[in-house]
Structure formats: structure tokens, C-alpha cells
Design an enzyme around this catalytic site. Structure first.
Site, PDB file in Angstrom:
ATOM      1  N   ASN B 159      85.567 -53.838 -66.755  1.00  0.00           N
ATOM      2  CA  ASN B 159      85.935 -53.226 -65.483  1.00  0.00           C
ATOM      3  C   ASN B 159      84.826 -53.307 -64.440  1.00  0.00           C
ATOM      4  OD1 ASN B 159      85.233 -51.378 -67.779  1.00  0.00           O
ATOM      5  ND2 ASN B 159      84.694 -50.042 -66.080  1.00  0.00           N
ATOM      6  N   CYS B 332      74.496 -42.980 -58.902  1.00  0.00           N
ATOM      7  CA  CYS B 332      73.481 -42.117 -58.293  1.00  0.00           C
ATOM      8  C   CYS B 332      74.067 -40.789 -57.861  1.00  0.00           C
ATOM      9  CB  CYS B 332      72.859 -42.822 -57.097  1.00  0.00           C
ATOM     10  SG  CYS B 332      71.461 -41.976 -56.390  1.00  0.00           S
TER      11      CYS B 332
END
Ligand SMILES: Cc1ncc(COP(=O)(O)O)c(C=O)c1O
Lengths: 131, 408
Positions: B159, B332
Site C-alpha cells: 500500500n 510525523c
């Protein structure tokens, strides 16, 4: 994730981007963070003869909040003495930029950066006195 | 020439796709009082019979797409559930034969977290590292086989980086040893040819929403020849031959079926177009300095591209790309600040892993979209490199690995 207005403003129009001569005795450089963690800040300050910060420059590798934190910091430190600048708290930066909890570390990094820059300047003047 | 470009430009087809209008039309006919709204389990009236007929048509269409028998299709809510049902179901059914499972370290979390759960239940899992191109080598699977290995679970297409594994070669190895072979086909089914017979797949997870069907519907292929058994994970009214209970969502299944039909019909043509678009995108950004393609250059999905722009952090890059809907390889936004586990497994440095973008083009992407994306990306990378102390250091010839970084 949606960003706050002030983060966006600093990100779109970063203040005081640049680099100063790190070997100049009146310039202090603080480099904090690590590429592995996804953020590195370089903050530089230049003091005049009275020990007042007359200029500040930064470059930051990191997310928008990290860029904004360092950009804001360069604005804040100008005109301050080293003592005053060392009083800046990460919580003030986080509050001003309305950073969400997951981005608080960006403001911590900015506080670390100004401390490191001040330490660098101090060690330069100590060395100058010693030699 | 008048521009038809709509902003933001959707370049995240690997995350999900819009429903094809042909699919949406078929689905809407199964909802209202005038439509085919019955419960397929109602045996006593025509509403039930009609729903059942529509569901069986859908089943045949999905089966045909992967060269299976319709009786080998079990409806689920999506690929996550299919992965859970296939892996837990087979592991538990065959546990008397052993409790060792082989998978790869760059599977989707739906597989990895399922394996973690089995570990807590006393199974032993081998997580194979991929090669530097992101491919799980069949030889590595062979080498990891043990006496007590009961299941191998390897994804067909990844993916994040879009690379495509040689599942047929792995199927040869597992079938020869009578080890169950589960394949996560969420990213590949409907996009590239999948043939469960030729590839010797025992269990195949699929979902509709990556192939222009609706979200919330998936399927697990369960091989009948040789007969593969699984233990049900959801119990109830005994639907789907007892393997997955729950009233079947006619509109979802009809949508999945139609999406499968449309995919199969236009696959070759669509893929030729997508490969051209993907190549155009890559050519448009790869001449910049320090730009890296992640994953095998050819062995990949037609529409998927994952690129690292060195010395630029991925999240800030996405922030600059306001006109583009894309995803970053770096996580992040999570508190952990972990870079992508997939890119790390490829041996990419942390900087490169933090600097990656995943682009995926699809059925409704135009050349104009790609050209706009290229100019946006170039401008953003330049802007952020001007801001990057790492770029400065690179330009000054400093080796970043030689720097003592303060960990924080
Ligand atoms: C490889 C892979 N497996 C499993 C899934 C989970 O699929 P779903 O969202 O349909 O549960 C996805 C989609 O995100 C995927 O890409």
C-alpha cells in the site's frame, strides 16, 4: 491535520531565514534535533557591543510547526539581552502558535535551540578571555 | 483551451477511490422502497429472493475477476476483516498442525496487528524483511519454512510503495508443502491481474473501495480445491456457510460486483494510461537533485509512485502542496515521530524515510493534473530546501552521518 493561522503565516512567510558566519565571535549558533527524528533546527544570533541580540537567523528541517516555532523565535529574541532571551519558555511559543499537543516538541526544540546558541556565544567569549 | 482541472487534485488512489458512477447507479437501485431492499436470508417472499439473486450476481462477478468459483467468496466488511478472518481463521483451525506463521515486515497493519494478536495467543511469527526494492523474495519464504509452519501471509501489492510481489512463486512453495497461503490483495485486486488458481493462493483478502467500489465491503476468497478450512471469527445466523454471519448488504455487494466487472473490462487499457501518467510524474520530478524512487522501478502497481525528496521533511512538504491530496510516508503527526516502517525496512536512511511522498494516480487523473502536481512539487521542494539546514550542509559537502546529532 489542520494548522493554526499563526503556524500557517510563519510557514508561508518565514521570518529571518538565513545563515551567519558561525566563526564570527559575535555570532552564536545552536543546532538541535536530529534527521532521524524528523526535525533539525539551526538558530543563529548576533550580539552587538552591549550584549544585545541585534540579528537572528534560522533554518529548519521539520514539519510546519517546527518551522513556525523557529521563525517566531527569531522575531522574539531580537533586541533582547542574552539573559532575557534565555528566559523564553517553550510554553510561550506553543501558546502563541496554538500548537496541538502532538506538536509541543517543536516548541521544546526551539527553546533548546536558543539555549544552545547562547551557550555557544558564552563559550566563545570564555575562550576569548582565557587566551 | 478551457481547463477542467479541479483543485485540490486527488492523488491518493492508494488510500481509497471514488465510486465509479456506473457502480453508484447499481447501488442506488438496492436501497429504497422501490428498489431491491430485501434481506437475502428471507426465504419466504420475493423481496428476499431478489436480494439473493443480486448478491449471487455480485459474487459471480468478484469470483470471475480473480478466476475463482463463486462458492469460494465470503463477504466481509473490508480487507481488514478479511485479513483477520483469513489469518486467525486458518491459524486457529490448523493449530494442531503447528503454530508457526511466516509474514513480511512491511505488511499492512491489518496483517501485522493480527499476527501480534496471535503471538499473544502463543503463535510464533517470522517477519521477513523485504529486499532493498521492497520485494519479499520467494527464496526467503522457502528458507523460513519449518516443520510447524501452518500459514504464510504475504501481500500482493504494498500500500505504501506500490511494489508487487511474485505471489505465484510463493504459491508454488506453499502448495508443495501443504502450507496455507494467505495473500492480502487489497491493493492489487481490480488493478492488476489476479488469478487464484495460477497463483496457488488459498486465501485472498479483497476490498471494494480501492477499485472504485464502495467502502465497507470486502471479501475473502477461501479455496475449495484443495479444501481450505477456517474458523469463523464472527458468529451469528450462519450466513456465508457459517464463515461470516450477518445480514448481507445488498447495495454494497452489488457495488463491489459492478466495480469488479468494470475493472476487468477496462484493465489493460486503463493500466497503459496509468503507467504513462506515473512515468510522466516521475520524469517531471526525478531530474531534481537528491530525489529517490522508493521500491522496485518496474515491479509495481501502474498508478503508484513513492518518492523521497532528500533534506525536506515530508509533512512540511505536504503542507506546501495545498493543491494536492497526497499522503506522506512519515508518520510525523503521531506522537512517536517514527518514520515509515516500510521505508525503514527497505534500508532507507531516516532522513529519506522522513522525506517521502506517496503519489497514486487513478481512473480520473488527467495529464493536466499530473503537470500541475509536478510544478507544485518542484516549487515546494525548492522553497523547503532553502529553509533546510540539512540541505546547506549537503551543499557544503558535510556528510550528515558524520555529525553527532543530539537525540531528543
Ligand atoms: C494492503 C492493505 N491491506 C488492508 C487494507 C485495509 O483495508 P480496509 O480499509 O478495506 O479494511 C488496506 C487499505 O488500507 C491495504 O492497503
Amino acid at each position: 491535520m489542520a494548522y493554526g493561522e499563526k503556524v500557517l503565516d510563519h510557514y508561508e512567510n518565514p521570518r529571518n531565514v538565513g545563515k551567519m558566519d558561525a566563526d564570527d565571535a559575535s555570532v552564536g549558533t545552536g543546532m538541535v534535533g536530529a534527521p532521524a527524528c524528523g526535525d533539525v533546527m539551526r538558530l543563529q544570533i548576533k550580539i552587538d557591543d552591549n550584549g544585545v541580540i541585534e540579528d537572528a537567523k534560522f533554518k529548519t528541517y521539520g514539519c510546519g510547526s517546527a518551522i513556525a516555532s523557529s521563525s517566531l523565535l527569531t522575531e522574539w529574541v531580537k533586541g533582547k539581552t542574552l539573559d532575557e532571551a534565555s528566559q523564553i519558555k517553550n510554553s510561550e511559543i506553543a501558546e502563541e502558535l496554538a500548537l496541538p499537543p502532538v506538536k509541543i516538541h517543536c516548541s521544546v526544540l526551539a527553546e533548546d535551540a536558543i539555549k544552545a546558541a547562547i551557550d555557544d556565544l558564552k563559550s566563545k567569549s570564555d575562550n576569548a578571555v582565557a587566551s | 483551451m478551457k481547463s477542467n482541472m479541479q483543485l485540490p487534485i486527488y492523488l491518493d488512489y492508494s488510500a481509497t477511490t471514488p465510486v465509479d458512477p456506473r457502480v453508484a447507479e447499481k447501488m442506488s437501485a438496492c436501497l429504497t422502497n422501490e428498489g431491491n431492499f430485501g434481506n437475502a436470508a428471507s426465504r419466504s417472499h420475493s423481496f428476499g429472493w431478489q436480494a439473493e439473486e443480486a448478491i449471487e450476481t455480485g459474487r459471480a462477478q468478484v469470483a470471475e475477476l480473480i478466476n475463482a468459483d463463486p462458492r469460494e467468496i465470503v463477504w466481509t466488511s473490508g480487507a481488514t476483516e478479511s485479513d483477520n478472518l483469513g489469518i486467525k481463521g486458518a491459524a486457529r483451525f490448523y493449530q494442531k498442525n503447528g503454530k508457526h506463521i511466516i509474514t513480511s515486515s512491511i505488511e499492512h497493519k491489518a496483517v501485522l496487528d493480527t499476527c501480534r494478536q496471535l503471538e499473544r495467543d502463543g503463535y510464533e511469527i517470522t517477519y521477513l524483511p523485504p529486499d532493498e526494492n521492497g520485494i519479499t523474495q520467494p527464496e526467503a519464504v522457502e528458507a523460513a519454512m519449518r516443520e510447524d509452519t501452518v500459514l504464510v501471509s504475504i501481500m500482493h501489492a504494498n500500500n505504501e510503495i506500490g511494489v508487487v510481489n511474485d505471489v505465484a512463486a510463493i504459491g508454488e512453495i506453499t502448495r508443495a508443502r501443504k502450507v496455507i497461503f494467505h495473500v492480502d490483495g487489497a491493493q492489487s485486486v481490480g488493478k492488476i491481474p489476479v488469478d487464484v488458481v495460477a497463483m496457488k493462493i488459498d486465501l485472498l483478502s479483497m476490498c471494494a473501495h480501492k477499485m472504485y467500489g464502495p467502502k465497507g465491503i470486502g471479501a475473502l476468497y477461501v479455496c475449495r480445491k484443495p479444501r481450505v478450512r477456517i474458523e469463523a471469527q464472527i458468529h451469528g445466523g450462519g450466513h456465508e456457510r457459517g464463515m461470516r454471519s450477518g445480514t448481507l448488504p445488498t447495495h454494497q455487494i452489488v457495488g463491489f460486483g459492478e466495480a469488479a466487472r468494470v475493472a476487468q473490462e477496462g484493465m489493460a487499457e486503463e493500466n497503459a494510461r496509468l503507467i504513462t501518467l506515473r512515468q510522466r510524474l516521475w520524469d517531471g520530478v526525478s531530474d531534481m537533485e537528491e530525489v529517490y524512487l522508493n521500491g522496485h522501478p518496474e515491479q509495481r502497481l501502474p498508478g503508484a509512485l513513492n518518492v523521497s525528496f532528500n533534506f525536506v521533511e515530508g509533512e512540511s512538504l505536504i503542507m506546501a502542496l495545498k493543491d494536492l491530496a497526497i499522503s506522506s510516508g512519515s508518520a510525523c503527526t503521531s506522537a512517536s515521530l517514527e518514520p515509515s516502517y516500510v521505508l525503514r525496512a527497505l534500508g532507507r536512511s531516516d532522513e529519506l524515510a522522513h522525506s517521502s511522498l506517496r503519489f497514486s494516480v487513478g481512473r480520473f487523473t488527467t495529464e493536466e493534473d499530473v503537470d500541475h502536481a509536478i510544478s507544485q512539487v518542484r516549487a515546494a521542494v525548492e522553497k523547503l530546501r532553502d529553509l533546510s539546514p540539512l540541505w546547506d550542509m549537503y551543499k557544503d559537502g558535510i556528510d550528515l552521518n558524520s555529525v553527532q546529532w543530539a537525540a531528543h
